[in-house]
Design a protein around this motif. Structure first.
Motif, mmCIF file in Angstrom:
data_model
loop_
_atom_site.group_PDB
_atom_site.id
_atom_site.type_symbol
_atom_site.label_atom_id
_atom_site.label_comp_id
_atom_site.label_asym_id
_atom_site.label_seq_id
_atom_site.Cartn_x
_atom_site.Cartn_y
_atom_site.Cartn_z
ATOM 1 N N ALA A 1 -11.950 -32.712 38.916
ATOM 2 C CA ALA A 1 -11.918 -32.010 40.253
ATOM 3 C C ALA A 1 -12.936 -30.909 40.270
ATOM 4 O O ALA A 1 -13.177 -30.421 41.651
ATOM 5 N N MET A 2 -13.538 -30.278 39.281
ATOM 6 C CA MET A 2 -14.559 -29.420 39.528
ATOM 7 C C MET A 2 -15.296 -29.535 38.010
ATOM 8 O O MET A 2 -14.766 -30.008 37.112
ATOM 9 N N ALA A 3 -16.487 -28.830 38.198
ATOM 10 C CA ALA A 3 -17.452 -28.948 36.848
ATOM 11 C C ALA A 3 -16.743 -28.055 35.696
ATOM 12 O O ALA A 3 -16.286 -27.003 36.063
ATOM 13 N N ILE A 4 -16.945 -28.717 34.382
ATOM 14 C CA ILE A 4 -16.601 -27.986 33.336
ATOM 15 C C ILE A 4 -17.708 -27.194 32.868
ATOM 16 O O ILE A 4 -18.732 -27.752 32.624
ATOM 17 N N GLN A 5 -17.393 -25.737 32.649
ATOM 18 C CA GLN A 5 -18.526 -25.024 32.441
ATOM 19 C C GLN A 5 -18.715 -25.053 31.017
ATOM 20 O O GLN A 5 -17.656 -24.986 30.245
ATOM 21 N N GLN A 6 -19.992 -24.977 30.315
ATOM 22 C CA GLN A 6 -20.296 -24.982 28.872
ATOM 23 C C GLN A 6 -19.442 -23.996 28.080
ATOM 24 O O GLN A 6 -18.824 -24.148 26.997
ATOM 25 N N PRO A 7 -19.560 -22.785 28.591
ATOM 26 C CA PRO A 7 -18.856 -21.574 27.661
ATOM 27 C C PRO A 7 -17.328 -21.771 27.666
ATOM 28 O O PRO A 7 -16.975 -21.550 26.658
ATOM 29 N N VAL A 8 -16.845 -22.281 28.650
ATOM 30 C CA VAL A 8 -15.535 -22.641 28.688
ATOM 31 C C VAL A 8 -15.215 -23.890 27.733
ATOM 32 O O VAL A 8 -14.311 -23.726 26.962
ATOM 33 N N ALA A 9 -15.984 -25.020 27.723
ATOM 34 C CA ALA A 9 -15.885 -26.003 26.726
ATOM 35 C C ALA A 9 -15.913 -25.597 25.448
ATOM 36 O O ALA A 9 -15.215 -26.121 24.464
ATOM 37 N N ILE B 1 -23.914 -17.345 34.441
ATOM 38 C CA ILE B 1 -23.164 -15.898 34.480
ATOM 39 C C ILE B 1 -21.761 -15.977 33.704
ATOM 40 O O ILE B 1 -21.558 -15.236 33.223
ATOM 41 N N ALA B 2 -21.279 -17.269 33.841
ATOM 42 C CA ALA B 2 -20.216 -17.408 33.077
ATOM 43 C C ALA B 2 -20.232 -17.318 31.700
ATOM 44 O O ALA B 2 -19.346 -17.118 30.804
ATOM 45 N N SER B 3 -21.327 -17.273 30.954
ATOM 46 C CA SER B 3 -21.647 -17.313 29.783
ATOM 47 C C SER B 3 -21.793 -15.808 29.093
ATOM 48 O O SER B 3 -21.658 -15.538 27.900
ATOM 49 N N HIS B 4 -21.576 -14.962 30.038
ATOM 50 C CA HIS B 4 -21.900 -13.403 29.645
ATOM 51 C C HIS B 4 -20.260 -13.117 29.127
ATOM 52 O O HIS B 4 -19.390 -13.600 29.683
ATOM 53 N N PRO B 5 -20.331 -12.584 28.028
ATOM 54 C CA PRO B 5 -19.053 -12.235 27.392
ATOM 55 C C PRO B 5 -17.876 -11.272 27.969
ATOM 56 O O PRO B 5 -16.942 -11.451 27.675
ATOM 57 N N LYS B 6 -18.453 -10.747 29.147
ATOM 58 C CA LYS B 6 -17.606 -9.790 29.991
ATOM 59 C C LYS B 6 -17.210 -10.476 31.183
ATOM 60 O O LYS B 6 -16.554 -9.723 32.032
ATOM 61 N N VAL B 7 -17.515 -11.667 31.535
ATOM 62 C CA VAL B 7 -17.121 -12.274 32.767
ATOM 63 C C VAL B 7 -16.168 -13.332 32.503
ATOM 64 O O VAL B 7 -15.987 -14.304 31.538
ATOM 65 N N LEU B 8 -15.007 -13.220 33.640
ATOM 66 C CA LEU B 8 -13.936 -14.203 33.471
ATOM 67 C C LEU B 8 -14.271 -15.341 34.197
ATOM 68 O O LEU B 8 -14.132 -16.505 33.990
ATOM 69 N N GLU B 9 -14.587 -15.083 35.652
ATOM 70 C CA GLU B 9 -14.659 -16.091 36.650
ATOM 71 C C GLU B 9 -16.180 -15.755 37.733
ATOM 72 O O GLU B 9 -16.059 -14.384 37.816
ATOM 73 N N VAL B 10 -16.673 -16.613 38.009
ATOM 74 C CA VAL B 10 -17.754 -16.216 39.172
ATOM 75 C C VAL B 10 -17.834 -17.386 39.975
ATOM 76 O O VAL B 10 -17.666 -18.432 39.622
ATOM 77 N N ALA B 11 -18.276 -17.011 41.224
ATOM 78 C CA ALA B 11 -18.770 -18.017 42.437
ATOM 79 C C ALA B 11 -20.075 -17.422 42.855
ATOM 80 O O ALA B 11 -20.282 -16.295 43.049
ATOM 81 N N ALA B 12 -21.013 -18.641 43.154
ATOM 82 C CA ALA B 12 -22.008 -18.193 43.907
ATOM 83 C C ALA B 12 -22.200 -18.728 45.130
ATOM 84 O O ALA B 12 -21.915 -20.113 45.547
ATOM 85 N N ILE B 13 -22.786 -18.164 46.421
ATOM 86 C CA ILE B 13 -22.884 -18.568 47.679
ATOM 87 C C ILE B 13 -24.205 -18.123 48.184
ATOM 88 O O ILE B 13 -24.721 -17.108 47.413
ATOM 89 N N GLY B 14 -24.669 -18.911 49.290
ATOM 90 C CA GLY B 14 -25.965 -18.436 49.877
ATOM 91 C C GLY B 14 -25.532 -17.437 51.118
ATOM 92 O O GLY B 14 -24.468 -17.994 51.749
ATOM 93 N N VAL B 15 -26.099 -16.536 51.310
ATOM 94 C CA VAL B 15 -26.135 -15.406 52.444
ATOM 95 C C VAL B 15 -27.357 -15.347 53.209
ATOM 96 O O VAL B 15 -28.270 -15.432 52.629
ATOM 97 N N PRO B 16 -27.468 -15.242 54.601
ATOM 98 C CA PRO B 16 -28.278 -15.133 55.390
ATOM 99 C C PRO B 16 -29.374 -13.987 54.814
ATOM 100 O O PRO B 16 -28.747 -12.719 54.464
ATOM 101 N N ASP B 17 -30.708 -14.390 54.860
ATOM 102 C CA ASP B 17 -31.513 -13.228 54.532
ATOM 103 C C ASP B 17 -32.675 -13.405 55.324
ATOM 104 O O ASP B 17 -33.565 -14.337 55.468
ATOM 105 N N PRO B 18 -32.998 -12.219 56.001
ATOM 106 C CA PRO B 18 -34.332 -12.405 56.960
ATOM 107 C C PRO B 18 -35.790 -12.656 56.109
ATOM 108 O O PRO B 18 -36.494 -13.058 56.984
#
Length: 555
Positions: A333-341, A474-491
């Motif tokens: 249903a979604m990618a399995i992240q390496q740090p989680v595996a 970023i999920a591999s950082h020991p202090k991060v639980l969850e992360v999401a990345a998106i693109g936002v407009p930039d001039p």
């Protein structure tokens, strides 16, 4: 097309399958319910029903539905969480020749109305917790037969009564509702028990289910899955399991909702095919109850998603489970992240076996082998009878190693979208290839790695940035639980990367994240914006919704 991946099939796994050995899905159900009659079939809240009991009750419900004038091809909506009522309702629908419309119980009244009107549903089986929403939109639908059930209705005796009392009166989880003419689930079973079931003539090519997509782009669409589609995928998954499963002996942990295509096919239908006892988890977010089920039953197979595995990894009680009976853990249903595996294997000793599929493919397209020869970070190789290619924007196949759209062809690919020939034409090519919308790379051995969704790709100064890569690092950082990345407009760069982070350690700072990203990403990939959140928006199965985050930014 050269099927280079066949040499990586585990020993004894068939290369192809024959769905046409059955007349329809009802024949498969009849065969399995008889073969495993004395075995426990489904378990919930400490109560189990045997295959024989599921047989008797689904026959009764099918007969009742027919008595209400329902004919082969009529649409039956099922709006239930993982309760014992679900498989009874599912098998009843198929045995009566009806078309199943799985519906997410968490839908709002507006979302319900769209799905019921679009599918043409004329009957519904719904948990009472959500009946108030049906009441609001019922006059705008064609639904005439309504069966309502309480959470405890199939738990039996005192336990069922107490469960319903707690849900209704103590937890107050059932808003007031009024649906004149409705009947309770148990009343329908009682009425149908003295009726005869007429076996409808249903061909293997007819529609068995209209399964709605998550609506990630525009309005939700109904994928028409035929009896042949579903039988094919059942046989493909069964073949892939091979000798790794013992028929009539497995306990299959089912935390994902069975109204979702992944759990619907893999857990419910394929579980039935191997005679497994499907342990139903009503609410996977209730980690205490989930882990209690892990301790109560001799679990041997589990399916899940990355966010669920990640949550378990960070629950100290999970490590106390006895994993000696566990043998297969599959993620999709979604990618399995390496740090989680990696963390999951540290705790359990088991590898997370990642697979891949879509609602439009019933759903399984590829998976890693269960014999340990799979490749972490990939979605594996095609299941039997399936072709996969990487194609460019003009649907021309690309050489191994090049990035392009993952496309699939096989007997599990849907007939099309219900009442949407234009959308079907955009999704299935003239020569039958399913366009997944996912960007991937295939290596020389046929293993596929997902890079990202085409529509999620971020364009930074002409460079393609893939959110999956940003999130996994970023999920591999020991202090991060969850992360999401998106693109936002930039001039200055068309788009810039923004990340949303849920902290595992409250001491995490923006400066630490920036330093980590500076070390791990080239300049254009580094997040320009960062926002800490208490939680991230997710789908009903726990998939992080980047779309919802993008919508927030636009607002």
């Amino acid at each position: 097309m050269e099927r280079t991946w066949l040499k990586h099939y585990p020993q004894g796994i068939a290369h192809d399958i024959d769905p046409d050995q059955y007349q329809n899905l009802s024949e498969v159900i009849d065969t399995c319910l008889t073969r495993y009659a004395s075995r426990p079939a489904f378990a919930s809240m400490g109560v189990s029903l045997t295959y024989a009991e599921i047989d008797t009750r689904s026959r009764a419900l099918a007969a009742y539905l027919q008595s209400q004038g329902m004919k082969p091809g009529d649409r039956l909506a099922i709006m239930l969480p993982n309760l014992l009522q679900y498989p009874i309702a599912l098998f009843a629908a198929i045995r009566a020749g009806l078309v199943l419309v799985n519906t997410n119980p968490l839908y709002t009244a507006r979302e319900m109305k769209h799905q019921f009107k679009d599918s043409g549903a004329t009957a519904i089986i719904i948990a009472e917790n959500f009946a108030h929403n049906l009441e609001q939109i019922l006059p705008e639908t064609d639904i005439r037969t309504i069966i309502v059930t309480g959470v405890g209705d199939q738990l039996g005796g005192l336990k069922g009564m107490i469960t319903n009392y707690v849900v209704r009166k103590v937890r107050k989880m059932v808003p007031a509702w009024s649906l004149p003419g409705s009947i309770t689930f148990n009343q329908a079973l009682k009425s149908g028990a003295v009726m005869s079931l007429t076996r409808p003539a249903v061909s293997i090519g007819q529609v068995a289910a209209i399964q709605y997509t998550g609506g990630t782009t525009g309005v939700s669409k109904g994928a028409m899955l035929s009896h042949r589609n579903l039988i094919a995928n059942m046989l493909q998954v069964r073949a892939w399991m091979g000798h790794f499963v013992r028929e009539g002996e497995e306990y299959l942990l089912t935390p994902l909702p069975m109204y979702h295509i992944y759990s619907f096919t893999v857990n419910c239908l394929c579980g039935m095919m191997i005679g497994a006892c499907c342990v139903l988890v009503v609410n996977p977010r209730d980690q205490k109850a989930l882990i209690a089920d892990m301790k109560r039953y001799p679990i041997s197979i589990m399916t899940g998603v990355n966010t669920l595995f990640n949550a378990l990894n960070n629950n100290p009680e999970f490590a106390k489970v006895n994993f000696s009976t566990w043998r297969i853990v599959s993620g999709g249903a979604m990618a399995i992240q390496q740090p989680v595996a990696d963390r999951f294997k540290e705790i359990t000793g088991l590898s997370l076996c990642e697979g891949y599929g879509m609602t439009e493919s019933s759903p399984v397209i590829t998976t890693n082998p269960f014999d340990g020869s799979g490749r972490i970070g990939t979605i594996g190789i095609p299941v039997p009878g399936t072709l996969v290619r990487i194609a460019d924007e003009n649907d021309n196949p690309l050489p191994n190693g090049e990035r392009g759209e993952i496309q699939a062809q096989g007997p599990q690919v849907m007939l099309g979208y219900y009442n949407r020939p234009d959308e079907t034409a955009k999704t299935i090519t003239a020569d039958g290839w399913l366009k997944t919308g996912d960007v991937g790379i295939m290596d020389e051995d046929g293993y596929v790695k997902i890079v990202d969704r085409i529509k999620d790709m971020i364009l930074v100064s002409g460079f393609n940035v893939y959110p999956n890569e940003i999130e996994e690092v970023i999920a591999s950082h020991p202090k991060v639980l969850e992360v999401a990345a998106i693109g936002v407009p930039d001039p200055h760069s068309t788009e810039a990367v923004k990340v949303f982070i849920v902290k595992k350690d409250p001491s995490l700072t923006e400066a630490e994240v920036n330093a980590f990203c500076h070390e791990n990403f080239t300049n254009y990939k580094r997040p320009r914006y960062l926002e800490f959140r208490e939680e991230l928006p997710k789908t009903n199965v726990g998939k992080i919704l980047r779309r919802a985050l993008r919508d927030e930014v636009k607002a």
